[in-house]
Design a protein around this motif. Structure first.
Motif: not given
Length: 299
Positions: A2-3, A9-11, A26-32, A295-296
């Motif tokens: 959602s931004g 950071i949102e990948v 095709h990597a995805s992860f989110t850093v808070r 999340k993990h």
């Protein structure tokens, strides 16, 4: 994704390629926001490549990246960047304060003529990293740890929200490694900024990081140390059987009877031509105008 402002950071489904090889697939992860993330992985796994993509220096082959809720752009002032540095600074006679100031006004060579606003910002970052005692001394007289302190000061000019630190512990002895990690953690907490700190070895970061981002085999795993540094996860990322040993508060990642980080040091990242293709305009972090601004998750 959602931004949302609580995500730094949102990948999302990102593919990155170098020389026809998929570094991330095709990597995805989110850093808070406000997290201290240790970035690890085998040689050529993409630690530097990922940072360059976050800086807008490397086009994506697929997917999207958002920093602070915005699509990545080259020259994002919300990102401070410390590139990997192996040589060149130790012999320079420039004073510490002038070295930091060079990053504020874009001068790579010569003594810059800074205005009042830049001088005030330089004073601010020297205070943050406790480096005023180094300001009048030439780089050639400083230890590796002291030079890293000034490089961190450069990264903090302009109040960035995200710091990308590429292998800042290389060539430092264990005492100086501890000092650099502790300094980054203190500044990160004081400013509530987000840090991605890449390293060859996990142990120097263990007492400071919030989560670890492990890259390998085109994949990314982000989570706590206990979630990510496991035999099944790392075996998948390395593409071969990996064992994890915990001894006296330290963690050893083993391939057979050889410690993985010892293999990595045998030929440092980038020697195979896959991982490091630096944009030399950013090589020493001097061009502040171009400082690129959960999340993990297993991918």
């Amino acid at each position: 994704m959602s931004g949302a402002p609580d995500n730094a950071i949102e990948v999302e489904h990102v593919t990155l390629e170098l020389g026809g090889r998929a570094i991330l697939n095709h990597a995805s992860f989110t850093v808070r926001t406000g997290e201290f993330i240790g970035v690890l992985g085998p040689n050529g796994a993409g630690k530097t490549t990922l940072m360059r993509a976050l800086l807008g220096l490397l086009p994506l082959s697929g997917g999207s990246i958002r920093v602070g809720g915005e699509a990545v752009v080259r020259g994002n002032p919300s990102i401070g960047y410390m590139p990997q540095i192996r040589s060149g600074l130790a012999g320079r006679r420039v004073r510490g304060r002038d070295f930091v100031t060079m990053a504020a006004d874009g001068h790579r060579w010569g003594v810059p003529h800074a205005g009042a606003a830049i001088r005030a910002d330089v004073d601010r970052v020297l205070d943050l990293v406790d480096a005023h005692a180094l300001a009048a001394r030439p780089l050639s007289e400083l230890s590796g740890g002291e030079r890293q302190r000034l490089l961190l000061a450069q990264c903090l000019l302009g109040n960035p929200k995200v710091l990308l630190l590429d292998e800042p512990l290389i060539s430092l002895d264990p005492r100086h490694q501890t000092g650099v990690v502790d300094l980054v953690r203190r500044v990160q907490r004081e400013l509530n900024i987000t840090v991605l700190f890449s390293a060859h070895e996990l142990n120097p970061l263990l007492n400071s990081l919030d989560r670890v981002l492990y890259l390998g085999n085109g994949r990314a795993a982000l989570g706590t140390v206990d979630e990510v540094i496991t035999k099944p996860v790392l075996s998948q990322l390395y593409g071969s059987p990996i064992d994890v040993m915990r001894v006296n508060g330290r963690i050893f990642v083993m391939s057979g009877d050889v410690e993985i980080d010892k293999l990595d040091h045998a030929h440092e990242e980038g020697d195979d031509g896959h991982e490091h293709e630096h944009d030399h305009g950013h090589e020493h972090g001097h061009d502040h105008a171009h400082k690129a601004k959960g999340k993990h998750t297993h991918v």
